[in-house]
Scaffold this active site. Structure first.
Site, mmCIF file in Angstrom:
data_model
loop_
_atom_site.group_PDB
_atom_site.id
_atom_site.type_symbol
_atom_site.label_atom_id
_atom_site.label_comp_id
_atom_site.label_asym_id
_atom_site.label_seq_id
_atom_site.Cartn_x
_atom_site.Cartn_y
_atom_site.Cartn_z
ATOM 1 N N VAL A 408 47.528 42.706 34.899
ATOM 2 C CA VAL A 408 47.625 41.429 35.176
ATOM 3 C C VAL A 408 47.322 41.154 36.787
ATOM 4 O O VAL A 408 47.998 41.840 37.583
ATOM 5 C CB VAL A 408 48.670 40.463 34.741
ATOM 6 C CG1 VAL A 408 48.358 40.720 33.113
ATOM 7 C CG2 VAL A 408 49.915 40.953 35.320
ATOM 8 N N CYS A 409 46.695 40.260 37.172
ATOM 9 C CA CYS A 409 46.534 39.742 38.742
ATOM 10 C C CYS A 409 47.996 39.630 39.251
ATOM 11 O O CYS A 409 48.405 38.870 38.664
ATOM 12 C CB CYS A 409 45.578 38.914 38.806
ATOM 13 S SG CYS A 409 43.808 39.195 38.410
ATOM 14 N N PRO A 410 48.205 39.941 40.700
ATOM 15 C CA PRO A 410 47.336 40.505 41.555
ATOM 16 C C PRO A 410 47.585 42.122 41.639
ATOM 17 O O PRO A 410 47.190 42.676 42.422
ATOM 18 C CB PRO A 410 47.753 39.784 42.708
ATOM 19 C CG PRO A 410 49.316 39.956 42.741
ATOM 20 C CD PRO A 410 49.755 39.523 41.168
#
Length: 474
Positions: A408-410
């Site tokens: 998942v970001c970041p």
């Protein structure tokens, strides 16, 4: 009339998904990327909202009820919320729209966010919630304190925000990032365009909500708590304009993600799942104490210039800073081994790339022993002096691949920054990722740091590959 909440929510979900609009990332980038480009988008929301609400109030269309400032609850709640959204991978509205993209981890965060918010507002944690709010200053807004119109704050905020936006737009025009080649309906919205649209939707939301008896604008925490309470109790009082708003965000983001090829069910690993659950609980507790999340406080209360809104955002930012320092780090896993770079004599002769490796060497390098000869079963092997193990997997010929699918970001960007730091100038890093926000953040990071982008393609639903060439622009 209550269905207008659903309509506003759908529009909000579309805009947020297409604009990759998440306040967590905007605050996070100030600390991780040392740039405020995204934060300007957030201030565009506040500025547009502030102008619109000042106009509606002046015309008598709405009559906001200003909240009093309980400093301990707001400070503690804001800080908890800021740390929690780092764990959850997005703020309250970001968690709703990412759920529509198919991120199962966001579903976990959303479930526990609603449960903990409901427990804080009307459940077994309500006593704790009330206790921290006992010290109430009675202060409401800056305009009321100084006895002046809200216009004295709204206009300077709008002018300052416009100046900063123009500054970043000019800078980006001089050094543009690489974008995907795709039809117009699949292209993401510019964050500043998304910010202006969200601000306008916020202005529209207030009179539509007030017409149903809910004298408030956009909000996520209380509607999420109400939705949870409605599902578990069936009490119709919890089914209102706000609950339809948050459901609309989910529907709108799903529609936008499907239309753009960005929807895919992505099941998190155990570590990400645990973080999402803890983050969701912290979001519900923190937002309930602070009186709102990055929407209720960050976009609405700041637009009214309330003490609660601006102080809450300051402590949310502090929580994001601490959370980023604690939890947003590269994995540290290295690829490659001492055997990388070992190949047989026959392979070196038959492979043009390997056979031509010595062609770029100087005369002195050619005169020196280039290889260590080691015994190997099946013949003689040639062993290059191995490069130190890298985060990315070596492919040979100065090319490396970094697999961040499922991150998942970041984290795709965090891992990419670590991997590129281990390469030499001119070497290529191929990054595979399926986080929609990274379609903007990775090319922007490359442009900001002088790296080139050789290829950028979408190779599956919610799957992308980008090739970054280190220092190519320098």
């Amino acid at each position: 009339m209550i269905l207008t909440g659903l309509a506003v929510g759908v529009a909000l979900g579309v805009v947020m998904q297409r604009g990759r609009f998440c306040v967590t990332g905007m605050l996070r980038d100030v600390f991780l990327q040392k740039q405020g480009r995204g934060l300007v988008a957030f201030f565009i929301v506040v500025a547009v909202h502030a102008i619109g609400l000042a106009a509606l109030t002046s015309l008598g269309v709405i009559s906001p009820e200003y909240r009093t400032f309980a400093p301990i609850a707001v400070a503690v709640g804001g800080f908890i919320f800021g740390m929690a959204i780092i764990l959850a991978g997005g703020c309250a509205s970001g968690t709703w729209y990412r759920s529509g993209e198919g991120l199962v981890g966001s579903w976990f965060a959303l479930l526990f966010y609603g449960l903990s918010a409901s427990a804080m507002k009307s459940g077994f944690l309500s006593g704790f919630n009330d206790k921290l709010k006992e010290w109430d200053t009675g202060w409401t807004t800056l305009p009321q304190t100084f006895g002046i119109s809200a216009w004295w704050f709204a206009i300077p905020l709008a002018l300052g925000t416009a100046y900063l936006a123009q500054l970043y737009l000019a800078r980006d025009a001089a050094n543009p990032k690489v974008t995907l080649e795709q039809p117009w309906y699949r292209k993401p919205l510019h964050p500043y365009t998304a910010g202006a649209a969200i601000g306008l939707l916020g202005v529209l939301a207030w009179p539509l909500s007030a017409a149903t008896g809910r004298n408030d604008g956009l909000g996520i925490t209380t509607p999420s708590a109400h939705l949870t309470s409605y599902i578990t109790t069936g009490e119709t009082e919890y089914f209102n304009w706000g609950t339809l708003l948050v459901l609309g965000i989910l529907v709108g983001s799903y529609i936008a993600a499907k239309a753009s090829g960005e929807f895919r069910l992505r099941v998190p690993d155990g570590r990400t799942s645990v973080r999402a659950v803890i983050g969701g609980i912290g979001m519900g507790v923190g937002a309930s104490l602070a009186g709102g999340c990055t929407v209720g406080n960050g976009m609405v209360q700041t637009s009214l210039f309330s003490y609660q809104g601006w102080v809450a955002m300051a402590f949310i930012a502090a929580g994001v800073y601490v959370g980023a320092k604690l939890w947003l780090k590269p994995s540290g896993v290295k690829q490659g081994s001492a055997d990388a770079g070992v190949y047989t004599t026959d392979e070196s002769i038959s492979d043009p790339e390997l056979a031509g490796l010595a062609s770029d060497k100087t005369e002195a390098e050619e005169a020196a022993p280039a290889f260590n000869i080691v015994s190997a079963s099946g013949g003689v092997a040639l062993k290059t002096k191995p490069k130190q193990d890298t985060t990315a997997r070596p492919l040979g010929g100065g090319r490396y691949v970094l697999d961040t699918l499922g991150d998942v970001c970041p984290f795709p960007l965090i891992e990419a920054k670590q991997a590129i730091s281990e390469l030499d100038s001119g070497e290529e890093l191929i990054i595979d990722f399926d986080c929609t926000q990274a379609t903007e953040s990775i090319p922007q990071w490359a442009a900001d740091n002088g790296h080139g982008v050789k290829d950028f393609v979408q190779n599956q639903n919610a799957g992308w590959q980008i090739t970054v060439v280190k220092d190519a622009a320098n």
